[in-house]
Design an enzyme around this catalytic site. Sequence first.
Site, mmCIF file in Angstrom:
data_model
loop_
_atom_site.group_PDB
_atom_site.id
_atom_site.type_symbol
_atom_site.label_atom_id
_atom_site.label_comp_id
_atom_site.label_asym_id
_atom_site.label_seq_id
_atom_site.Cartn_x
_atom_site.Cartn_y
_atom_site.Cartn_z
ATOM 1 N NE ARG A 120 7.386 -31.807 7.674
ATOM 2 C CZ ARG A 120 6.193 -31.487 7.207
ATOM 3 N NH1 ARG A 120 5.262 -31.053 8.029
ATOM 4 N NH2 ARG A 120 5.921 -31.594 5.916
ATOM 5 C CG HIS B 243 -0.103 -32.865 9.058
ATOM 6 N ND1 HIS B 243 0.532 -32.208 10.090
ATOM 7 C CD2 HIS B 243 0.184 -32.145 7.930
ATOM 8 C CE1 HIS B 243 1.185 -31.165 9.609
ATOM 9 N NE2 HIS B 243 0.977 -31.099 8.304
ATOM 10 C CD GLN C 240 -2.602 -28.131 7.058
ATOM 11 O OE1 GLN C 240 -1.402 -27.916 6.897
ATOM 12 N NE2 GLN C 240 -3.515 -27.187 6.854
ATOM 13 C CG ASP D 23 -2.460 -33.417 0.801
ATOM 14 O OD1 ASP D 23 -1.686 -32.567 0.328
ATOM 15 O OD2 ASP D 23 -2.171 -34.105 1.805
ATOM 16 C CB CYS E 93 -2.452 -29.122 3.890
ATOM 17 S SG CYS E 93 -1.731 -30.536 3.041
ATOM 18 N NE ARG F 54 0.363 -26.434 10.321
ATOM 19 C CZ ARG F 54 1.339 -27.129 9.697
ATOM 20 N NH1 ARG F 54 1.297 -27.307 8.390
ATOM 21 N NH2 ARG F 54 2.324 -27.674 10.378
#
Length: 308
Positions: free
Chosen positions: A107, A134, A137, A225, A266, A294
């Site tokens: 990450r 991402h 996700q 988001d 998310c 996830r």
Amino acid sequence: MNHFLDIHKTDAGDLRTMIDQAGAMKQARLGRPKAALDDEQPLKDRMVALIFEKPSTRTRVSFDVGVRQMGGQTMVLSGKDMQLGHGETIADTARVLSRYVDMIMIRTFDETILTEMSEYSDVPVINGLTDRTHPCQIMADVLTFEEHRGPIAGKKVVWTGDGNNVCASFLHAAGQFGFDFTFTGPAQLDPEEEFMGLARQKGSKIVVERDPYKAVEGADLVVADTWVSMHDSQSAKERRHNMLRPYQVNAELMSHAKPDALFMHCLPAHREEEATSEVMDGPNSVIFDEAENRLHAQKAVMRWCLGV
């Protein structure tokens, strides 16, 4: 050996296999304590390095728990623990880690760190997030939608706010899973043209609509988001708030979507900014199913990477 770097770089058939396997693995664990091992132990005797240059809650916990449930072990490393790209090149770090571990999840900030890591690693590398995309996700998001509403193919997904890294991976998924995608937000924050073009080439209907109320008409899924990053200055945060306030997801906006339209975020969220608590805690919100998934989606990704 397979790297999982981005959704559009992964075969659509393989993506479907991962989603289906994730759902099956989730069902097989129903009612079990969180630390109980899966019936199958595909990661038995495997060591997975989890590298975090960015802070994380969901990514860190879901990958760590997922590896353990499948019988493996994890080594969690932070950017400050390593000489990643500073005292040592990314290429050399990748070569060294490949001698110690069976898989790497990273990450990070710059996408070039991920690509160089994968280029020189002898073990699978998973994109846990970059500033540009991402994918993990969105695998969880597709799994979540299909749990609640069936196949996502042919559905309309609406993204509100900033065309950021999560939005980018949603566009990749539109092309690979066959759903339509509408972006609504200020022009300064539009998604990359390249990503919209890739989805259109796959046959998805991709629309940019400045009016959020028009954008959500007929929507099966509305996604928001956070408007700001922890790294933004105070002045930048204020500018973004002023720019994005018309795109808040609230009950009035959701009333213009389909009556059974789902809401996703998310997380982490800034409640009453990009979305109201009324929506986030409402009957159409699946944000905590999304967070749980996830774990299940990434377990399937890891199995695919290792071919187990």
